[in-house]
Motif scaffolding. Sequence first.
Motif, mmCIF file in Angstrom:
data_model
loop_
_atom_site.group_PDB
_atom_site.id
_atom_site.type_symbol
_atom_site.label_atom_id
_atom_site.label_comp_id
_atom_site.label_asym_id
_atom_site.label_seq_id
_atom_site.Cartn_x
_atom_site.Cartn_y
_atom_site.Cartn_z
ATOM 1 N N MET A 112 55.836 68.288 49.828
ATOM 2 C CA MET A 112 57.054 68.817 49.200
ATOM 3 C C MET A 112 57.151 68.365 47.740
ATOM 4 S SD MET A 112 58.869 70.633 51.382
ATOM 5 C CE MET A 112 60.595 70.449 51.055
ATOM 6 N N LYS A 113 56.884 67.085 47.494
ATOM 7 C CA LYS A 113 56.960 66.556 46.133
ATOM 8 C C LYS A 113 55.899 67.203 45.246
ATOM 9 C CE LYS A 113 58.810 63.994 43.096
ATOM 10 N NZ LYS A 113 60.148 64.318 42.617
ATOM 11 N N TYR A 114 54.690 67.404 45.787
ATOM 12 C CA TYR A 114 53.623 68.034 45.020
ATOM 13 C C TYR A 114 54.014 69.456 44.620
ATOM 14 C CZ TYR A 114 49.207 70.113 43.689
ATOM 15 O OH TYR A 114 48.238 70.781 42.989
ATOM 16 N N ARG A 159 55.004 73.383 40.586
ATOM 17 C CA ARG A 159 55.628 74.681 40.325
ATOM 18 C C ARG A 159 55.858 74.841 38.823
ATOM 19 N NH1 ARG A 159 60.901 75.490 43.670
ATOM 20 N NH2 ARG A 159 60.579 73.270 43.473
ATOM 21 N N GLU A 176 55.729 59.014 40.998
ATOM 22 C CA GLU A 176 56.915 58.545 41.705
ATOM 23 C C GLU A 176 57.030 57.025 41.719
ATOM 24 O OE1 GLU A 176 59.438 60.574 43.257
ATOM 25 O OE2 GLU A 176 58.428 61.831 41.784
ATOM 26 N N GLU A 209 56.966 70.710 44.341
ATOM 27 C CA GLU A 209 58.053 70.625 43.371
ATOM 28 C C GLU A 209 57.519 70.367 41.963
ATOM 29 O OE1 GLU A 209 61.203 67.142 42.500
ATOM 30 O OE2 GLU A 209 61.278 67.959 44.539
ATOM 31 N N LEU A 210 56.537 69.479 41.839
ATOM 32 C CA LEU A 210 56.006 69.127 40.526
ATOM 33 C C LEU A 210 54.989 70.152 39.998
ATOM 34 C CD1 LEU A 210 55.514 65.293 41.046
ATOM 35 C CD2 LEU A 210 57.275 66.430 39.676
#
Length: 150
Positions: free
Chosen positions: A139-141, A146, A88, A143-144
């Motif tokens: 949340m970002k983890y 998945r 990010e 998302e990435l």
Amino acid sequence: MEESDDKRGFKVQDRRRFSAEGEAKEGGDAPSESSEPLEIKSKPAAAAQQAGAAQPAASNQSSEPPPELTFAAFLFSLSEQALAALGEVPDPVSGKVMRDLTMAQQMIDIIIMLRDKTRGNLDANEQAMLKEILSGLQMKYVELARPPGR
């Protein structure tokens, strides 16, 4: 203590393979030896003063005092490392954007550990910051991490 103890020296062996100029020393791996005894005099104030003078000038470039180290600053530092691992933000050292989900997961786990270990010891602002940082990183983890197409 006897006076003869004060005049004792010891043998110094320089095991460095390179000279101060960066050139390889003669004899390859063989350490050079100094046969002269080295006298050590205990002067704590002088030693501290010398140590201070030996610090590189780069550390004293700014006349500003270093920023205060707080829990919030520490937490922010950990979150920046996690964000860099998630790709990010650019890595602060290399300046490149890289993704390392294993490192990101470890940083998130460290923040979770801090949350658990500091439970009941943080003020309301620190708790809110911790919760916000942790939920955003998780949340970002997810998302990435998945698999594509889900």
